[in-house]
Design a protein around this motif. Structure first.
Motif: not given
Length: 598
Positions: A531-551
């Motif tokens: 929310p403050d504009g800092h990058l969490v990660t960049a993923l190659s394509g849609v990766r639901p498990a990795e997105m959930a772990a990062c969130a």
């Protein structure tokens, strides 16, 4: 749940209250003043693009546009020679410019404060209580209580409390938090005046100006404001010598005469300088001409470098000048205070609505204290090299003494390099789990601020990425070519249905945005942005498990339980991830004289 208490109604406290209100968190701002901001044209602030965007999102865009000045260029001169000229990208209709060439925004601090107060007056969840002087704090596992004196003296109950009450912070003293550092690192004489200079719209840093002796310790800057007004700053020699009105007028006349070419002289009238009347053209001490000017305001600004040992104790936090003082070599203390507010607001929003782990709440100190400590260290290391005039020492660090000094000073003023660039939270406790860092899929490193690209929102509107910050996660899909599609098509095409399902399953609120391109990214790259504009990660394509772990990591859940109401009130905040200010000393017997951004 009880509201959040904000102590102090300066720009940082008001911004934090506004940001929390936008997140649905009620706040009470305890203001010991009458609420009337003094008009001081010589007391100005410089906002970098990221902090200016933060203030604009809080409802102050119109004031930034009308009262602020975007510089067209920055000049660095030494004696009579132009050493460097940095041209800023012209602003586009949507107000955007390339991040590397975007101009800082310069405006009077009273205009900013009044705009923030006006925006806060329209927030139903926010209340400012004037004439309220904090005298005592008590906290327990369920909340924190603050006692005030004055017309509204009483006990206030809150869920959390943030001390934004300046360098003499009562909150910091009541929490018994040390504030070590250095007093009077630099002193500047300051003047605001209305005049015409030879480079309209361009800011100037003039080192060793010949009309002021040409010595290595002489330095003057001129920064344009709206309405043909300029702020001039003269670096003063060490010590506490009194700057008399006559001496200040002499500095003004010497500087103006040195920057303008000779032309037929008019009658001189010295009587108008101190009273604010227009001065006709006259001659300076070396026969050159002083252009007409109107003196609006003067002052002396003393820079201190201090860093609070702890920024969190239980449910109490420090932000802004209460937590840090800096400002030498062109760095801007208010910039860092606004970054404190933006960083803390979304974390307290999660804590207030959903509960929070200690990892989330402690990350404020780890990230922000670490960033400010690094800034202070860089300034403290550069100060002896830049101010003692011995080029031999400087050449052992960088080749080209004059070039190296000018570059460092320019970096501080323009928000570049170790003295001024936006912070990178490389060692944040909210970083993605191992193996989810995304490698080098984009030019932005994890923890760094994202580039402000154009994005398409779900309603089909095209906005800037920074415009969508402040609430939940942003999930940005890089999809070249979608800009020419009707949104009814791309929302149901390609990766979008799978991405929408993955975002719906995230453990915190998130918004999907689509961009045509992002620096270094290939098609189908997915960026997760805090929310403050800092990058969490960049993923190659849609990766639901990795997105959930990062969130889950962003909300502090990957390192501990998410539920709960914060740690025990007696437990101090953790250290800043190894970012201790090794140059700090105990502030025994020192006094804060004046801070630009109280």
């Amino acid at each position: 749940m009880d509201p959040v208490i904000v102590v102090g109604a300066g720009p940082v406290g008001l911004s934090l209250s506004l940001a929390l209100a936008r997140l649905g968190v009620p706040t009470v701002v305890l203001d010991e003043t009458t609420g009337q901001e003094e008009t001081r044209p010589a007391r100005t602030v410089v906002l970098r693009p990221d902090t200016a965007a933060f203030v604009a999102r809080l409802g102050c865009a119109d004031t930034l546009e009308s009262a602020g000045a975007h510089w067209t260029a920055w000049r660095t001169m030494r004696r009579r020679r132009l050493r460097e000229r940095v041209a800023f990208a012209p602003r586009t209709p949507d107000g955007a410019a390339a991040p590397t060439t975007a101009s800082p925004l310069h405006l009077p601090q009273h205009a900013l404060t009044r705009a923030l107060r006006a925006a806060l007056a329209h927030e139903k969840l926010a209340e400012i209580v004037t004439g309220s002087r904090l005298t005592d704090l008590e906290q327990d596992e369920h909340g924190i209580s603050a006692h005030t004196r004055g017309p509204n003296g009483t006990w206030w109950r809150g869920s959390y409390l943030i001390g934004c009450d300046g360098p003499r912070s009562t909150v910091r003293k009541l929490l018994d938090i040390r504030f070590p550092g250095r007093t009077a690192v630099e002193r500047h004489a300051v003047a605001a005046l209305r005049c015409e200079l030879p480079w309209p719209g361009e800011a100037l840093l003039h080192r060793s100006p010949p009309r002021q002796g040409g010595g290595p310790g002489n330095e003057v800057s001129a920064r344009p404001l709206a309405g043909h007004v300029w702020r001039l700053d003269w670096l003063l020699p060490p010590g506490r010598e009194l700057v008399t009105p006559d001496a200040l007028v002499a500095r003004i006349r010497d500087s103006l005469a040195g920057w303008t070419s000779e032309s037929p002289a008019g009658p001189a009238d010295e009587t108008g300088a101190e009273g604010g009347a227009a001065l006709p053209r006259g001659r300076g001490g070396h026969g050159r001409l002083v252009p007409p000017y109107e003196l609006l305001d003067t002052g002396v600004h003393t820079v201190h470098h201090r860093l609070a040992r702890d920024w969190r104790q239980g449910r109490a936090f420090l932000a802004g000048d209460a937590a840090h003082l800096l400002g030498a070599l062109g760095t801007q203390g208010l910039d860092e205070g606004l970054r404190d507010a933006e960083n803390l607001a979304w974390k307290l929003g999660l804590a207030w609505h959903h509960g929070a782990s200690d990892v989330l709440l402690d990350s404020y100190q780890a990230e922000r204290r670490g960033a400010v400590a690094a800034r202070l260290r860089a300034a403290d290391q550069a100060l002896p090299l830049l101010r003692d005039g011995r080029a031999v020492r400087w050449r052992t660090v960088l080749p080209g003494a004059a070039r190296g000094r000018s570059t460092l000073l320019t970096d501080g003023h323009l928000g570049r390099g170790p003295l001024g660039a936006p912070p990178v939270y490389a060692r944040t406790p909210l970083g993605p789990p191992d193996g989810h860092t995304g490698g080098h899929l984009v030019e932005t490193l994890p923890g760094a601020p994202v580039t402000d690209v154009a994005v398409t929102a779900s309603d089909g509107s095209v906005v800037r990425l920074r415009d969508r910050l402040g609430r939940g996660l942003l999930v940005v899909l890089v999809a070249p070519g979608t800009g020419v599609w009707d949104r009814r098509h791309w929302q149901s095409a390609g990766l979008m249905p799978r991405l929408a399902d993955a975002v719906d399953a995230l453990p915190m609120d998130a918004e999907i945005l689509v961009t045509e391109a992002y620096p270094g990214a290939s098609a189908h790259t997915v960026l997760l942005v805090r929310p403050d504009g800092h990058l969490v990660t960049a993923l190659s394509g849609v990766r639901p498990a990795e997105m959930a772990a990062c969130a889950n990591a962003v909300r502090g859940g990957a390192h501990g339980p998410v539920t709960g109401s914060g740690r025990d009130a007696a437990a101090p905040g953790g250290d800043a991830g190894g970012e201790e200010d090794s140059s700090a000393v105990d502030p025994v017997g020192s006094t804060v004289l004046h801070s630009e951004n109280d």
